[in-house]
Design an enzyme around this catalytic site. Structure first.
Site, mmCIF file in Angstrom:
data_model
loop_
_atom_site.group_PDB
_atom_site.id
_atom_site.type_symbol
_atom_site.label_atom_id
_atom_site.label_comp_id
_atom_site.label_asym_id
_atom_site.label_seq_id
_atom_site.Cartn_x
_atom_site.Cartn_y
_atom_site.Cartn_z
ATOM 1 N N LEU A 283 0.874 -1.176 0.000
ATOM 2 C CA LEU A 283 0.000 0.000 0.000
ATOM 3 C C LEU A 283 0.908 1.221 0.000
ATOM 4 O O LEU A 283 1.405 1.649 1.037
ATOM 5 C CB LEU A 283 -0.891 0.032 1.252
ATOM 6 C CG LEU A 283 -2.198 -0.764 1.202
ATOM 7 C CD1 LEU A 283 -1.912 -2.246 1.374
ATOM 8 C CD2 LEU A 283 -3.165 -0.301 2.251
ATOM 9 N N SER A 284 1.180 1.752 -1.168
ATOM 10 C CA SER A 284 2.192 2.808 -1.307
ATOM 11 C C SER A 284 1.884 3.661 -2.532
ATOM 12 O O SER A 284 2.597 3.619 -3.533
ATOM 13 C CB SER A 284 3.583 2.176 -1.479
ATOM 14 O OG SER A 284 3.888 1.273 -0.443
ATOM 15 N N GLU A 285 0.814 4.437 -2.449
ATOM 16 C CA GLU A 285 0.371 5.196 -3.632
ATOM 17 C C GLU A 285 1.422 6.199 -4.109
ATOM 18 O O GLU A 285 1.595 6.398 -5.311
ATOM 19 C CB GLU A 285 -0.954 5.907 -3.346
ATOM 20 C CG GLU A 285 -2.151 4.972 -3.213
ATOM 21 C CD GLU A 285 -2.221 4.253 -1.880
ATOM 22 O OE1 GLU A 285 -1.464 4.624 -0.962
ATOM 23 O OE2 GLU A 285 -3.016 3.310 -1.752
ATOM 24 N N ILE B 175 -6.221 9.021 -4.037
ATOM 25 C CA ILE B 175 -5.305 9.893 -4.763
ATOM 26 C C ILE B 175 -4.680 10.924 -3.833
ATOM 27 O O ILE B 175 -3.590 11.433 -4.099
ATOM 28 C CB ILE B 175 -6.027 10.581 -5.947
ATOM 29 C CG1 ILE B 175 -5.032 10.912 -7.056
ATOM 30 C CG2 ILE B 175 -6.788 11.821 -5.499
ATOM 31 C CD1 ILE B 175 -5.695 11.256 -8.379
ATOM 32 N N HIS C 41 -14.592 6.402 0.097
ATOM 33 C CA HIS C 41 -14.665 5.468 -1.030
ATOM 34 C C HIS C 41 -15.773 5.874 -1.997
ATOM 35 O O HIS C 41 -16.300 5.034 -2.719
ATOM 36 C CB HIS C 41 -14.928 4.041 -0.543
ATOM 37 C CG HIS C 41 -13.796 3.439 0.250
ATOM 38 N ND1 HIS C 41 -13.563 3.744 1.559
ATOM 39 C CD2 HIS C 41 -12.833 2.544 -0.097
ATOM 40 C CE1 HIS C 41 -12.508 3.060 2.003
ATOM 41 N NE2 HIS C 41 -12.039 2.328 1.018
HETATM 42 C C1 LIG Z 1 -4.512 4.665 0.992
HETATM 43 C C2 LIG Z 1 -5.290 3.418 0.742
HETATM 44 N N1 LIG Z 1 -4.858 2.542 -0.181
HETATM 45 C C3 LIG Z 1 -5.551 1.415 -0.429
HETATM 46 C C4 LIG Z 1 -6.703 1.145 0.263
HETATM 47 C C5 LIG Z 1 -7.510 -0.092 -0.079
HETATM 48 N N2 LIG Z 1 -7.347 -1.102 0.961
HETATM 49 C C6 LIG Z 1 -8.184 -1.169 2.005
HETATM 50 S S1 LIG Z 1 -7.732 -2.326 3.101
HETATM 51 C C7 LIG Z 1 -6.399 -2.779 2.148
HETATM 52 C C8 LIG Z 1 -5.493 -3.854 2.606
HETATM 53 C C9 LIG Z 1 -4.998 -3.571 3.965
HETATM 54 O O1 LIG Z 1 -4.199 -4.616 4.364
HETATM 55 P P1 LIG Z 1 -3.675 -4.691 5.836
HETATM 56 O O2 LIG Z 1 -3.125 -3.371 6.240
HETATM 57 O O3 LIG Z 1 -2.786 -5.851 5.925
HETATM 58 O O4 LIG Z 1 -4.997 -4.919 6.699
HETATM 59 P P2 LIG Z 1 -6.012 -6.169 6.615
HETATM 60 O O5 LIG Z 1 -7.028 -5.838 5.586
HETATM 61 O O6 LIG Z 1 -5.237 -7.363 6.307
HETATM 62 O O7 LIG Z 1 -6.654 -6.223 7.967
HETATM 63 C C10 LIG Z 1 -6.333 -2.015 0.991
HETATM 64 C C11 LIG Z 1 -5.328 -2.151 -0.060
HETATM 65 C C12 LIG Z 1 -7.127 2.100 1.214
HETATM 66 N N3 LIG Z 1 -8.271 1.933 1.917
HETATM 67 N N4 LIG Z 1 -6.409 3.204 1.449
#
Ligand SMILES: Cc1ncc(C[n+]2csc(CCOP(=O)(O)OP(=O)(O)O)c2C)c(N)n1
Ligand SMILES: [Mg+2]
Lengths: 325, 329
Positions: free
Chosen positions: A58-60, A87, A129
């Protein structure tokens, strides 16, 4: 050959075919490779090109920064941000880097990247969202903001976006993914920076983008029963905007209603309206009207979300007010 | 460390409550009654219950998107039904139905809420930790974050500042193996994500997040350090989410047998067998806890189902603290 496919499939096909054609194109983003994207849009790409599809943490900021750097080396990244609301995390890379590289390098290099992002409301996902981020980007010279409404437009415009040497923010409205339409199987492109006349008419001009085009089409049907002929324009490239098509239409009809999802204040409806007032005030038979979301964050509860988003009844009301002015 | 029988029994009940709460939410999400996306924490109960158990009401808590359990346990018992009503989007919800599953806050118990942008609370939590420092109080801040979220730049900025200023902040890194479909080993170079804190000279450890006694012990140590002004700690809690990323995600990215092997390590099952085998508590007594919890959660459910929807005015209130925003005419 034409077949009926979904908006989602059309985007998928555009990426496949462009990757086939140009090996400089690659995809990058969270879950875009192995899983084929959170919305399934990039499915099958990693299987076919395991070395041209990249899952990231997760690294926009890193995703867009890497894309800009790679673009300076001649590559053509197609990055996915998942929900457009994210964004904000890489806003600096988009606004202060991607948007300005062409200018800074005097055209010798530019951020030839595509940033795909899922925009809009309607799925009960609240504050972070559901936003319409279009205006966040439309005050930034150097960016291109593209927003298709049909599968046909989605495929052709994404192909052009990938080939463009500009940074293109390609917005996919989440309400459109399952929408079906005729799409040629062959590779084709549609021009950027050109509005489309979706329906021809003489009495009133409706401007609408993405999922709002359906409201416009419905209104046109309803109004035609009352003998009113609507012209519908979809800008397709929201920024930089093809003014001429809209101006010509309003000069002909003398009436304008703009349907825009997203908060009213400083939305693109405001820009289109003032552009018309500035250029062809003397042609107007009635003040223009805007149908927009309310100026609030997006709440979760279904009734609240519906109340905040533009409703068809508001479109009807705006049209009849303009017609009876 | 061994905790007392009563203490273990208490956190056992806490975990059973989370499990039941999530099961009911899952059912009503799958049948379409609950709108939107739901991220369930079944399988991760020990990490949530153990951490919240060690905190006092005035400590600041930042749950994450998979945080129903931490939210429910942070709240006062009389408010718990309003947490479920929030997830249903009802007017009686603790935030008026405006936030839903992902955005539940409760200031009176210092549940500071979640922000749908991952990594955001990891820097907001700096601010509550800073306020404790600034106001000379001994309240600590706990922020829950996932293995995937660790990729966000905000996490690095947060840890650097918290370490430099020795802020009372505890990073609870829930390593449930995946960020949506991406395994943590594919998006981070470290074998142990806890090692990531070393660069900031922040004490860290990787623990069994399914063993509630270990969770409590490790969290207590971190809290003690924080209260003494010795700065932040990062605890990586190894665990697993039994469901997909969101309720309805088929989770096809998981290798066969992985879920089953983690189910063997179920935190509730482990605690149950400890209670029975070491403390001699009868299965009958534990069943009673189960049934009482089910009744309790059934009460939350009935309350939620019977509650009214918000009214449209609720959409336009509190955009600003002082001026109003126009509704539809
Ligand atoms: C800035 C951002 N990027 C992407 C997302 C989409 N997203 C929501 S939860 C998630 C995965 C999170 O994984 P983790 O931190 O391991 O938590 P888990 O869901 O496994 O509890 C992603 C990519 C988001 N909400 N915010
Ligand atoms: Mg995870």
């Amino acid at each position: 050959m034409n077949r009926t496919i979904t908006f989602a499939k059309a985007i998928n096909e555009a990426i496949h075919q462009e990757m086939d054609r140009d090996e400089k194109v690659f995809i990058i983003g969270e879950d875009v490779a192995k899983m084929g994207g959170d919305f399934g849009i990039t499915s099958g790409i990693w299987k076919k090109w395991p070395h041209r599809a990249f899952d990231t943490a997760l690294s926009e900021s890193a995703i867009i920064g890497l894309s800009c750097g790679a673009a300076l080396c001649g590559l053509r990244p197609v990055a996915e941000l998942m929900f457009a609301d994210f964004i904000g995390v890489c806003y600096d890379q988009i606004v202060n880097n991607a948007a300005k590289l062409c200018y800074m390098f005097e055209g010798k290099a530019s951020a030839q990247i595509v940033v795909r992002a899922v925009t809009g409301g309607g799925i009960r996902c609240a504050y972070h969202h559901s936003q319409c981020i279009e205006p966040w980007l439309m005050n930034i010279p150097g960016l291109v903001v593209v927003a298709p409404a049909t599968p046909y437009e989605a495929k052709g415009l994404l192909v052009s976006a990938i080939r463009s040497n500009n940074p293109v923010i390609f917005l996919e409205h989440k309400g459109l993914y399952n929408k079906k339409g005729d799409v040629p199987e062959e590779l084709y492109d549609l021009p950027l920076y050109e509005s489309k006349v979706v329906r021809k008419g003489n009495d009133i001009t409706l401007v609408a983008a993405m999922s709002m085009v359906d409201f416009a089409l419905r209104a046109a049907e309803d109004l035609s029963k009352e003998g009113v002929s609507c012209e519908i324009i979809n800008p397709l490239t929201l920024f930089p905007l093809d003014k001429e098509t809209i101006i010509n239409s309003v000069a002909k009809t003398g009436r304008l209603v703009i349907i825009q999802e997203g908060p009213k204040f400083m939305g693109y409806a405001a820009e289109i309206g003032s552009m018309v007032y500035e250029d062809i005030f003397e042609y107007l038979k009635a003040p223009m009207k805007r149908v927009t979301s309310l100026d609030t964050p997006m709440p979760f509860s279904p009734g609240l979300e519906d109340y905040v988003m533009p409703q068809y009844a508001d479109v009807k009301k705006a049209c009849s007010e303009v017609m009876s002015f | 460390m061994t905790i007392t029988k009563e203490h273990l029994l208490k956190v056992y009940q806490d975990m059973v409550l989370i499990r039941r709460f999530e099961e009911v939410v899952e059912k009503y999400s799958k049948n379409g009654t609950i709108p939107g996306f739901i991220h369930l924490s079944i399988g991760q109960e020990a990490a949530q219950a153990g951490v919240i158990d060690t905190l006092k009401e005035t400590d600041y808590k930042f749950p994450d998107h998979r945080g129903h359990g931490a939210i429910v346990l942070s709240s006062r018992p009389e408010d718990r039904k309003t947490i479920m009503a929030e997830i249903f989007g009802k007017k009686t919800g603790i935030n008026g139905g405006r936030g839903g599953s992902m955005h539940i806050n409760d200031l009176k118990v210092r549940n500071m809420g979640f922000n749908g942008i991952q990594g955001s609370t990891v820097v907001t939590s700096l601010g509550t930790a800073f306020a404790s420092f600034y106001n000379h109080t001994d309240d600590v801040t706990v922020v829950f974050m996932g293995d995937g979220t660790l990729g966000e730049g905000t996490c690095h900025e947060s840890m650097n500042m918290a370490a430099t200023w020795k802020l009372p902040l505890i990073y609870v890194l829930i390593n449930n193996q995946y960020a949506i479909s991406t395994k943590y080993t594919e998006s981070h170079p470290q074998e142990y994500l806890a090692d990531w804190a070393k660069g900031y000279l922040v004490p860290s450890e990787t623990i069994d997040g399914n063993d509630i006694e270990v969770v409590i012990e490790s969290t207590q140590k971190a809290i003690e350090r924080a209260r003494k002004g010795e700065g932040p700690t990062l605890i990586e809690m190894m665990t697993y989410r039994w469901q997909g990323h969101f309720s309805g995600d088929p989770a096809a990215y998981r290798p066969q047998g992985e879920l089953e092997s983690w189910k063997e390590k179920c935190p509730i099952k482990q605690t149950k067998s400890k209670l029975m085998n070491i403390y001699g508590i009868s299965e009958l007594d534990l069943d009673l806890i189960q049934r009482k919890t089910e009744d309790e959660v059934e009460g939350y459910l009935q309350f939620s189902l019977a509650s009214p929807w918000p009214s449209t005015d609720d959409a336009t209130s509190w955009v600003y603290s002082d001026i109003s925003v126009e509704g539809r005419k």
